[in-house]
Design a protein around this motif. Structure first.
Motif, PDB file in Angstrom:
ATOM      1  N   ARG A  87     -14.518 -23.434   6.170  1.00 38.49           N
ATOM      2  CA  ARG A  87     -14.100 -22.039   6.061  1.00 38.49           C
ATOM      3  C   ARG A  87     -15.161 -21.112   6.651  1.00 38.49           C
ATOM      4  N   PHE A  88     -14.702 -20.138   7.407  1.00 44.09           N
ATOM      5  CA  PHE A  88     -15.572 -19.113   7.987  1.00 44.09           C
ATOM      6  C   PHE A  88     -15.247 -17.790   7.309  1.00 44.09           C
ATOM      7  N   THR A  89     -16.265 -17.145   6.758  1.00 46.82           N
ATOM      8  CA  THR A  89     -16.082 -15.880   6.059  1.00 46.82           C
ATOM      9  C   THR A  89     -16.937 -14.817   6.734  1.00 46.82           C
ATOM     10  N   CYS A  90     -16.320 -13.704   7.082  1.00 44.98           N
ATOM     11  CA  CYS A  90     -17.026 -12.698   7.882  1.00 44.98           C
ATOM     12  C   CYS A  90     -16.705 -11.294   7.384  1.00 44.98           C
ATOM     13  N   GLN A  98     -21.784  -7.799  12.163  1.00 42.42           N
ATOM     14  CA  GLN A  98     -21.152  -8.776  11.297  1.00 42.42           C
ATOM     15  C   GLN A  98     -22.173  -9.536  10.453  1.00 42.42           C
ATOM     16  N   ILE A  99     -21.794  -9.847   9.230  1.00 39.13           N
ATOM     17  CA  ILE A  99     -22.510 -10.772   8.370  1.00 39.13           C
ATOM     18  C   ILE A  99     -21.514 -11.866   8.016  1.00 39.13           C
ATOM     19  N   ALA A 100     -21.857 -13.099   8.354  1.00 37.64           N
ATOM     20  CA  ALA A 100     -20.873 -14.166   8.223  1.00 37.64           C
ATOM     21  C   ALA A 100     -21.508 -15.442   7.688  1.00 37.64           C
ATOM     22  N   SER A 101     -20.663 -16.306   7.154  1.00 38.46           N
ATOM     23  CA  SER A 101     -21.091 -17.614   6.682  1.00 38.46           C
ATOM     24  C   SER A 101     -20.047 -18.640   7.100  1.00 38.46           C
ATOM     25  N   PHE A 102     -20.519 -19.854   7.425  1.00 43.90           N
ATOM     26  CA  PHE A 102     -19.605 -20.950   7.717  1.00 43.90           C
ATOM     27  C   PHE A 102     -19.869 -22.069   6.734  1.00 43.90           C
ATOM     28  N   TYR A 103     -18.836 -22.458   6.015  1.00 46.36           N
ATOM     29  CA  TYR A 103     -18.917 -23.545   5.048  1.00 46.36           C
ATOM     30  C   TYR A 103     -18.281 -24.788   5.677  1.00 46.36           C
ATOM     31  N   PRO A 104     -19.059 -25.828   5.993  1.00 42.25           N
ATOM     32  CA  PRO A 104     -18.481 -26.998   6.648  1.00 42.25           C
ATOM     33  C   PRO A 104     -17.643 -27.856   5.716  1.00 42.25           C
TER      34      PRO A 104
END
Length: 319
Positions: A87-90, A98-104
């Motif tokens: 999931r990618f959350t931005c 942008q401030i984002a996180s990627f959860y593998p």
């Protein structure tokens, strides 16, 4: 999500080593995505039968149903019950920062998937190795070689993570190499190859150039530039490159040459650019032909017309 303000106004000088912030957002939009799923979705909508290969979590059931209703074979998907689907959350502010996180999540297990049981007894024309965990990308490239199946290299977002030997291994001998302009330069720097050396090691090199269209180079160095289909509106660039890749492969599979395939791919990519989300686009044959004629001339549109009509003749699917 959208934050109605500027992130920069909430950072305190001298306190950045102990940031603790929460932004009240005024919008939340949840979209289906992922490189592999976007490409497979587009292939399915265009009348092909792609096999999605990847690792997902126990929360994948609804997404699986959506993909299968749009022609995607999900039998190659590994479900990891103890993890969530990647999931990618931005969050974007008013300045487009942008401030984002990627959860593998389950993607950590993607290297556990073996291609041989998936392709056994099937007429698989191509394995496209896209961005995933590096060990999975390397494993699936090696397995495609061992199985004698042509493969396409599309390392994209994972190039910064890969070292020189890994980059060379993923690309060498690929039937197709997909990159954008920046990724091509990064790949050249990482491999240490000159552009002519890279070109000679792949069957066809396809470089997307954003609004500038695409550049196709065969392994003899012959170049073909294809302009983009001008968009009527730009709503969301997410997934445009994925749609181009799928459209290009459908064009080639339908007997078009590489130039016409890129023109067809550009039409599909523009349809995605004009929609919100990578899997929410629509394309009507008559309107598409008119846009092809405007962009490339009537002879080009007539050449692509049978492919376009056949690709969009698949039965309607549930939304």
């Amino acid at each position: 999500m959208h934050f109605p303000g500027r992130f920069s106004e909430n950072f305190v000088a001298g306190q950045l080593d102990r940031v603790s912030l929460s932004f009240l957002v005024d919008d939340l939009d949840v979209r289906r995505g992922g490189v592999a799923a976007n490409i497979a979705f587009t292939l399915g909508v265009l009348g092909r039968r792609p096999i999605l290969v990847g690792a997902v979590g126990a929360d994948f059931a609804d997404y699986r149903s959506w993909l299968e209703r749009h022609g995607v074979d999900c039998s190659g998907v590994l479900t990891v019950e103890t993890a969530h689907t990647p999931r990618f959350t931005c969050t974007t502010d008013d300045e487009q920062c942008q401030i984002a996180s990627f959860y593998p999540g389950a993607m950590d297990r993607s290297a556990d998937i073996a291609l041989q049981p998936i392709v056994h007894g099937r007429d698989v024309a191509l394995v496209l190795v896209g961005a995933s965990m590096p060990e999975a990308m390397l494993a699936h490239t090696a397995q495609a070689r061992a199985l004698g199946i042509p493969f396409a290299a599309d390392p994209s977002q994972q190039l910064p993570r890969l070292d020189a030997d890994q980059c060379r291994d993923l690309v060498d001998g690929a039937a197709y190499l997909f990159t954008n302009e920046y990724e091509l330069q990064l790949l050249l720097r990482k491999t240490g190859w000159a552009e002519r050396d890279l070109t000679a090691r792949v069957g066809l090199r396809i470089t997307t150039l954003g609004a500038g269209g695409s550049l196709i180079v065969d392994n003899a160095g012959h170049e073909t530039r294809v302009a983009a289909v001008p968009p009527k509106a730009i709503l969301d660039p997410t997934g445009v490159g994925d749609a181009f890749r799928a459209g290009f492969l459908v064009g080639l599979d339908s007997g078009l040459d590489s130039e016409a395939s890129a023109q067809f791919a550009s039409l599909v990519a523009t349809a995605v650019l004009e929609s919100t989300g990578a899997q929410e686009w629509t394309l009507e044959p008559d309107a598409g032909l008119a846009r092809l004629a405007d962009a490339y001339g009537r002879p080009a549109a007539e050449r692509i017309e049978p492919v376009l009509r056949e690709a969009l003749a698949a039965p309607a699917v549930l939304s």
